[in-house]
Design a protein around this motif. Structure first.
Motif, PDB file in Angstrom:
ATOM      1  N   ALA A 144      -6.823  -8.734  -3.913  1.00  0.00           N
ATOM      2  CA  ALA A 144      -7.420  -9.022  -2.762  1.00  0.00           C
ATOM      3  C   ALA A 144      -7.857  -7.720  -1.796  1.00  0.00           C
ATOM      4  O   ALA A 144      -8.839  -7.434  -1.417  1.00  0.00           O
ATOM      5  CB  ALA A 144      -6.814 -10.020  -1.638  1.00  0.00           C
ATOM      6  N   ASP A 145      -6.769  -7.029  -1.708  1.00  0.00           N
ATOM      7  CA  ASP A 145      -6.974  -5.537  -1.077  1.00  0.00           C
ATOM      8  C   ASP A 145      -7.924  -4.762  -1.897  1.00  0.00           C
ATOM      9  O   ASP A 145      -8.584  -4.102  -1.394  1.00  0.00           O
ATOM     10  CB  ASP A 145      -5.411  -4.872  -0.772  1.00  0.00           C
ATOM     11  CG  ASP A 145      -5.664  -3.793   0.206  1.00  0.00           C
ATOM     12  OD1 ASP A 145      -6.048  -3.892   1.036  1.00  0.00           O
ATOM     13  OD2 ASP A 145      -4.850  -2.642  -0.391  1.00  0.00           O
ATOM     14  N   GLN A 146      -7.680  -4.745  -3.106  1.00  0.00           N
ATOM     15  CA  GLN A 146      -8.569  -3.681  -3.865  1.00  0.00           C
ATOM     16  C   GLN A 146      -9.984  -4.237  -3.729  1.00  0.00           C
ATOM     17  O   GLN A 146     -10.898  -3.511  -3.768  1.00  0.00           O
ATOM     18  CB  GLN A 146      -8.180  -3.803  -5.268  1.00  0.00           C
ATOM     19  CG  GLN A 146      -9.102  -3.214  -6.313  1.00  0.00           C
ATOM     20  CD  GLN A 146      -8.935  -1.569  -6.144  1.00  0.00           C
ATOM     21  OE1 GLN A 146      -7.763  -1.128  -5.634  1.00  0.00           O
ATOM     22  NE2 GLN A 146     -10.077  -1.070  -6.528  1.00  0.00           N
ATOM     23  N   ARG A 151       0.839  -1.298   0.021  1.00  0.00           N
ATOM     24  CA  ARG A 151       0.223   0.067  -0.051  1.00  0.00           C
ATOM     25  C   ARG A 151       0.936   1.266  -0.010  1.00  0.00           C
ATOM     26  O   ARG A 151       0.756   2.081  -0.679  1.00  0.00           O
ATOM     27  CB  ARG A 151      -0.860   0.083   1.030  1.00  0.00           C
ATOM     28  CG  ARG A 151      -1.981  -0.893   1.067  1.00  0.00           C
ATOM     29  CD  ARG A 151      -2.949  -0.805   2.300  1.00  0.00           C
ATOM     30  NE  ARG A 151      -4.013  -1.794   2.441  1.00  0.00           N
ATOM     31  CZ  ARG A 151      -4.946  -2.046   3.612  1.00  0.00           C
ATOM     32  NH1 ARG A 151      -4.622  -1.478   4.609  1.00  0.00           N
ATOM     33  NH2 ARG A 151      -5.658  -2.660   3.307  1.00  0.00           N
ATOM     34  N   ALA A 152       2.029   1.253   0.738  1.00  0.00           N
ATOM     35  CA  ALA A 152       2.800   2.558   0.858  1.00  0.00           C
ATOM     36  C   ALA A 152       3.530   2.614  -0.471  1.00  0.00           C
ATOM     37  O   ALA A 152       3.636   3.618  -0.718  1.00  0.00           O
ATOM     38  CB  ALA A 152       3.737   2.247   2.123  1.00  0.00           C
ATOM     39  N   TRP A 205       0.223   5.018  -7.793  1.00  0.00           N
ATOM     40  CA  TRP A 205      -0.374   3.863  -8.927  1.00  0.00           C
ATOM     41  C   TRP A 205      -1.633   3.292  -8.544  1.00  0.00           C
ATOM     42  O   TRP A 205      -2.113   2.608  -9.448  1.00  0.00           O
ATOM     43  CB  TRP A 205       0.527   2.875  -8.882  1.00  0.00           C
ATOM     44  CG  TRP A 205       2.263   3.133  -9.570  1.00  0.00           C
ATOM     45  CD1 TRP A 205       2.375   4.304 -10.163  1.00  0.00           C
ATOM     46  CD2 TRP A 205       3.356   2.523  -9.669  1.00  0.00           C
ATOM     47  NE1 TRP A 205       3.534   4.376 -10.857  1.00  0.00           N
ATOM     48  CE2 TRP A 205       4.286   3.202 -10.313  1.00  0.00           C
ATOM     49  CE3 TRP A 205       3.756   1.362  -9.105  1.00  0.00           C
ATOM     50  CZ2 TRP A 205       5.592   2.539 -10.449  1.00  0.00           C
ATOM     51  CZ3 TRP A 205       4.855   0.705  -9.195  1.00  0.00           C
ATOM     52  CH2 TRP A 205       5.876   1.333  -9.851  1.00  0.00           C
ATOM     53  N   ALA A 206      -2.206   3.633  -7.651  1.00  0.00           N
ATOM     54  CA  ALA A 206      -3.443   3.040  -7.217  1.00  0.00           C
ATOM     55  C   ALA A 206      -4.577   3.226  -8.224  1.00  0.00           C
ATOM     56  O   ALA A 206      -5.484   2.417  -8.575  1.00  0.00           O
ATOM     57  CB  ALA A 206      -4.225   3.650  -5.872  1.00  0.00           C
ATOM     58  N   GLN A 207      -4.556   4.358  -9.253  1.00  0.00           N
ATOM     59  CA  GLN A 207      -5.162   4.842 -10.223  1.00  0.00           C
ATOM     60  C   GLN A 207      -5.235   3.693 -11.110  1.00  0.00           C
ATOM     61  O   GLN A 207      -6.094   3.350 -11.968  1.00  0.00           O
ATOM     62  CB  GLN A 207      -5.076   6.139 -10.770  1.00  0.00           C
ATOM     63  CG  GLN A 207      -3.442   6.199 -11.214  1.00  0.00           C
ATOM     64  CD  GLN A 207      -3.160   7.573 -11.876  1.00  0.00           C
ATOM     65  OE1 GLN A 207      -4.085   8.240 -12.627  1.00  0.00           O
ATOM     66  NE2 GLN A 207      -1.835   8.117 -11.404  1.00  0.00           N
ATOM     67  N   ASP A 251      -9.646 -10.351   2.703  1.00  0.00           N
ATOM     68  CA  ASP A 251      -8.148 -10.814   3.249  1.00  0.00           C
ATOM     69  C   ASP A 251      -7.677 -12.042   2.779  1.00  0.00           C
ATOM     70  O   ASP A 251      -8.287 -13.084   2.756  1.00  0.00           O
ATOM     71  CB  ASP A 251      -8.668 -11.040   4.979  1.00  0.00           C
ATOM     72  CG  ASP A 251      -7.590 -11.589   5.786  1.00  0.00           C
ATOM     73  OD1 ASP A 251      -6.277 -11.842   5.168  1.00  0.00           O
ATOM     74  OD2 ASP A 251      -7.786 -12.123   6.899  1.00  0.00           O
ATOM     75  N   PRO A 252      -6.279 -11.896   2.198  1.00  0.00           N
ATOM     76  CA  PRO A 252      -5.621 -13.059   1.326  1.00  0.00           C
ATOM     77  C   PRO A 252      -5.823 -14.507   2.167  1.00  0.00           C
ATOM     78  O   PRO A 252      -6.104 -15.382   1.924  1.00  0.00           O
ATOM     79  CB  PRO A 252      -4.511 -12.404   1.124  1.00  0.00           C
ATOM     80  CG  PRO A 252      -4.607 -11.074   1.078  1.00  0.00           C
ATOM     81  CD  PRO A 252      -5.688 -10.648   2.068  1.00  0.00           C
ATOM     82  N   GLN A 253      -5.244 -14.128   3.427  1.00  0.00           N
ATOM     83  CA  GLN A 253      -5.270 -15.264   4.396  1.00  0.00           C
ATOM     84  C   GLN A 253      -6.588 -16.059   4.382  1.00  0.00           C
ATOM     85  O   GLN A 253      -6.744 -17.414   4.553  1.00  0.00           O
ATOM     86  CB  GLN A 253      -4.700 -15.102   5.656  1.00  0.00           C
ATOM     87  CG  GLN A 253      -4.379 -16.083   6.407  1.00  0.00           C
ATOM     88  CD  GLN A 253      -3.789 -15.771   7.947  1.00  0.00           C
ATOM     89  OE1 GLN A 253      -3.158 -14.730   7.731  1.00  0.00           O
ATOM     90  NE2 GLN A 253      -3.876 -16.713   8.882  1.00  0.00           N
TER      91      GLN A 253
END
Length: 105
Positions: free
Chosen positions: A68-70, A10-11, A18-20, A74-76
């Motif tokens: 997964a974040d997008q 994320r950072a 780049w999130a765009q 939660d990937p786990q």
């Protein structure tokens, strides 16, 4: 472990704005592209350079974590939920040592 990787990604993405570019569609495409690069390491023989293998696997995992974040997953938990589904399809007593698809066990 995954939380630390997700937070670092994320950072990294935020620092570069780049999130765009990280729509679910684009991230899914990137997973496929990177998975193909991973597979390419084994194109002509079964022995891949260990460092290149780690690098390509890291690329695949990176895009999987970003996707997964997008989508707010939660990937786990995704892995654990899918494992539970697969466990039901492939009971150990039927599937042990066999490679057939679940409907042929």
């Amino acid at each position: 472990m995954i939380d630390a990787a997700r937070d670092a990604l994320r950072a990294f993405v935020a620092e570069r704005d780049w999130a765009q570019f990280h729509s679910p569609e684009n991230l899914a495409k990137s997973i496929s592209i990177e998975a193909a690069e991973l597979l390419e390491l084994f194109q002509w023989n079964a022995d891949a350079d260990p460092q290149r293998l780690r690098d390509e696997l890291a690329d695949v995992l990176t895009y999987c974590i970003l996707l997964a974040d997008q989508i707010g997953a939660d990937p786990q938990q995704l892995v654990l939920d899918k494992l539970e589904q697969t466990r039901a399809k492939y009971p150990a007593e039927k599937a042990r040592g066999r490679s057939e698809k679940y409907d042929q066990l």
